[in-house]
Scaffold this motif. Structure first.
Motif, PDB file in Angstrom:
ATOM      1  N   ALA A  18      -0.016  -2.117   0.699  1.00 60.50           N
ATOM      2  CA  ALA A  18      -1.370  -2.216   1.114  1.00 60.50           C
ATOM      3  C   ALA A  18      -2.406  -1.649   0.663  1.00 60.50           C
ATOM      4  CB  ALA A  18      -1.234  -1.944   2.770  1.00 60.50           C
ATOM      5  N   ALA A  19      -2.342  -0.402   0.131  1.00 66.66           N
ATOM      6  CA  ALA A  19      -3.260   0.391  -0.264  1.00 66.66           C
ATOM      7  C   ALA A  19      -3.732   0.075  -1.586  1.00 66.66           C
ATOM      8  CB  ALA A  19      -2.813   1.931  -0.137  1.00 66.66           C
ATOM      9  N   LEU A  20      -2.832  -0.466  -2.178  1.00 72.92           N
ATOM     10  CA  LEU A  20      -3.160  -1.146  -3.685  1.00 72.92           C
ATOM     11  C   LEU A  20      -3.985  -2.522  -3.380  1.00 72.92           C
ATOM     12  CD1 LEU A  20       0.392  -0.943  -5.608  1.00 72.92           C
ATOM     13  CD2 LEU A  20      -1.936   0.462  -6.222  1.00 72.92           C
ATOM     14  N   ARG A  21      -3.781  -3.146  -2.553  1.00 76.09           N
ATOM     15  CA  ARG A  21      -4.482  -4.405  -2.304  1.00 76.09           C
ATOM     16  C   ARG A  21      -5.979  -3.942  -1.814  1.00 76.09           C
ATOM     17  NH1 ARG A  21       0.663  -6.550  -0.794  1.00 76.09           N
ATOM     18  NH2 ARG A  21       0.482  -5.730   1.256  1.00 76.09           N
ATOM     19  N   ASP A  22      -5.937  -2.943  -1.024  1.00 76.96           N
ATOM     20  CA  ASP A  22      -7.168  -2.642  -0.594  1.00 76.96           C
ATOM     21  C   ASP A  22      -8.244  -2.020  -1.716  1.00 76.96           C
ATOM     22  OD1 ASP A  22      -6.756  -3.166   2.021  1.00 76.96           O
ATOM     23  OD2 ASP A  22      -6.118  -0.967   2.688  1.00 76.96           O
ATOM     24  N   LEU A  23      -7.596  -1.455  -2.711  1.00 79.52           N
ATOM     25  CA  LEU A  23      -8.282  -0.921  -4.066  1.00 79.52           C
ATOM     26  C   LEU A  23      -8.590  -2.131  -4.876  1.00 79.52           C
ATOM     27  CD1 LEU A  23      -6.105   2.299  -4.648  1.00 79.52           C
ATOM     28  CD2 LEU A  23      -8.644   2.167  -3.830  1.00 79.52           C
ATOM     29  N   GLY A  24      -8.120  -3.354  -4.495  1.00 83.17           N
ATOM     30  CA  GLY A  24      -8.475  -4.354  -5.609  1.00 83.17           C
ATOM     31  C   GLY A  24      -7.372  -4.470  -6.543  1.00 83.17           C
ATOM     32  N   HIS A  25      -6.251  -4.057  -6.393  1.00 82.55           N
ATOM     33  CA  HIS A  25      -5.095  -4.239  -7.424  1.00 82.55           C
ATOM     34  C   HIS A  25      -4.096  -5.020  -7.010  1.00 82.55           C
ATOM     35  CE1 HIS A  25      -6.915  -1.077  -9.853  1.00 82.55           C
ATOM     36  NE2 HIS A  25      -6.968  -0.354  -8.933  1.00 82.55           N
ATOM     37  N   LEU A 167      -0.326   7.630  -3.275  1.00 84.65           N
ATOM     38  CA  LEU A 167       0.407   7.178  -4.121  1.00 84.65           C
ATOM     39  C   LEU A 167      -0.373   6.059  -4.832  1.00 84.65           C
ATOM     40  CD1 LEU A 167       3.724   6.997  -2.299  1.00 84.65           C
ATOM     41  CD2 LEU A 167       3.207   8.402  -4.387  1.00 84.65           C
ATOM     42  N   ALA A 168      -1.129   5.176  -4.202  1.00 88.13           N
ATOM     43  CA  ALA A 168      -1.828   4.069  -4.746  1.00 88.13           C
ATOM     44  C   ALA A 168      -2.881   4.411  -5.883  1.00 88.13           C
ATOM     45  CB  ALA A 168      -2.191   3.257  -3.676  1.00 88.13           C
ATOM     46  N   GLU A 169      -3.569   5.671  -5.366  1.00 95.54           N
ATOM     47  CA  GLU A 169      -4.551   6.215  -6.069  1.00 95.54           C
ATOM     48  C   GLU A 169      -4.017   6.860  -7.487  1.00 95.54           C
ATOM     49  OE1 GLU A 169      -6.974   8.622  -3.613  1.00 95.54           O
ATOM     50  OE2 GLU A 169      -7.880   7.118  -2.303  1.00 95.54           O
ATOM     51  N   LEU A 170      -2.916   7.506  -7.262  1.00 94.29           N
ATOM     52  CA  LEU A 170      -2.327   8.211  -8.446  1.00 94.29           C
ATOM     53  C   LEU A 170      -1.966   7.201  -9.379  1.00 94.29           C
ATOM     54  CD1 LEU A 170      -0.101  10.997  -6.430  1.00 94.29           C
ATOM     55  CD2 LEU A 170      -2.156  11.329  -8.155  1.00 94.29           C
TER      56      LEU A 170
END
Length: 256
Positions: A18-25, A167-170
């Motif tokens: 979910a965090a990756l999707r929020d970051l546009g990935h 983890l998504a940001e890393l």
């Protein structure tokens, strides 16, 4: 960027995706339900096509040393070899604060996972986090009956949502080797946390604090699971999470 999440259907994995999707990935879930088996390698090569980074939050319910080390060794080697073949540039591992200070079987497995990543063919980042707020709920669920024996442990729990975001940001950044530890804002006593969860769920359970045996038990009781001074601090405290849990439980009782 395409980022694969090993164990992407689990508690932490869902938040990473979910965090990756929020970051546009673009998250790619690696799980048996998605046709990927980390222990046999089935489906791995196809799933890792065009993937730039992998976040490994795969897990096992095994608690004995032999079973836990066996799982993380096999899955870790299988995943890293597939990443090498696919040209993956970054391997991120979720581990546990204190994993090198507590000799429990599961922790030995996580330590093997860390060491494989550090020595592996793909540049890596290891993030050690403290126990999730959900941990006492899991303990209750695994202990049926009127009495729940809970280890005497000092912990500093963290919201799994915040771990997933970290983890998504890393994953989309450069490899760090070892990232700063991540912990919640306050220290808690594990038996008290379990009592709070039981009350929030309307359960009358006797929570019995018990020491874990041996050196591992002494280490846990003395704070070996607490973060170091350089750890990053997450925002949500356990009592805030517990209030949300109580609200969900009340709504469930009201609607059933």
């Amino acid at each position: 960027m395409r980022v694969a999440v090993a164990g992407g259907t689990g508690l932490a994995g869902r938040h990473v995706a979910a965090a990756l999707r929020d970051l546009g990935h673009d998250p790619v879930v690696l799980a048996r339900s998605a046709g990927v088996d980390l222990l046999t390698g089935a489906g791995l090569d196809a799933a890792l096509e065009s993937v730039a980074a992998v976040v490994d939050v795969s897990n096992t319910t095994a608690v004995t040393r032999r079973a836990a080390v066996g799982f993380f060794d096999t899955a870790g080697r299988m995943l890293l070899d597939a990443e090498r073949r696919a040209g993956v540039a970054h391997h991120v591992v979720l581990s546990i604060v204190g994993v090198d200070r507590v000799g429990l079987g599961y922790y030995r497995g996580k330590l093997r996972q860390e060491r494989l990543a550090a020595a592996g063919p793909v540049p890596c980042t290891v993030l050690r986090a403290t126990q999730f707020h959900e941990f006492p709920r899991q303990l209750l669920d695994r202990t049926p009956g009127p009495v729940a024996a809970v280890p005497k442990a000092r912990v500093q729990p963290v919201a799994v949502r915040e771990v997933g975001a970290a983890l998504a940001e890393l994953a989309v950044g450069p490899p760090l080797g070892v990232a700063p530890e991540l912990a919640g804002p306050r220290e808690e006593y594990l038996p008290d946390m379990v009592r709070g969860v039981a009350r929030a769920r309307g359960e009358r359970r006797l929570v019995l604090p018990v020491p874990l045996p041996g050196a591992a038990g002494r280490a846990v009781a003395e704070g070996a699971l607490l973060p170091s001074g350089r750890a990053a601090r997450a925002r949500q405290a356990f009592d805030e999470w517990l209030a949300e849990e109580a609200g969900r439980a009340a709504l469930k009782r009201w609607t059933t």
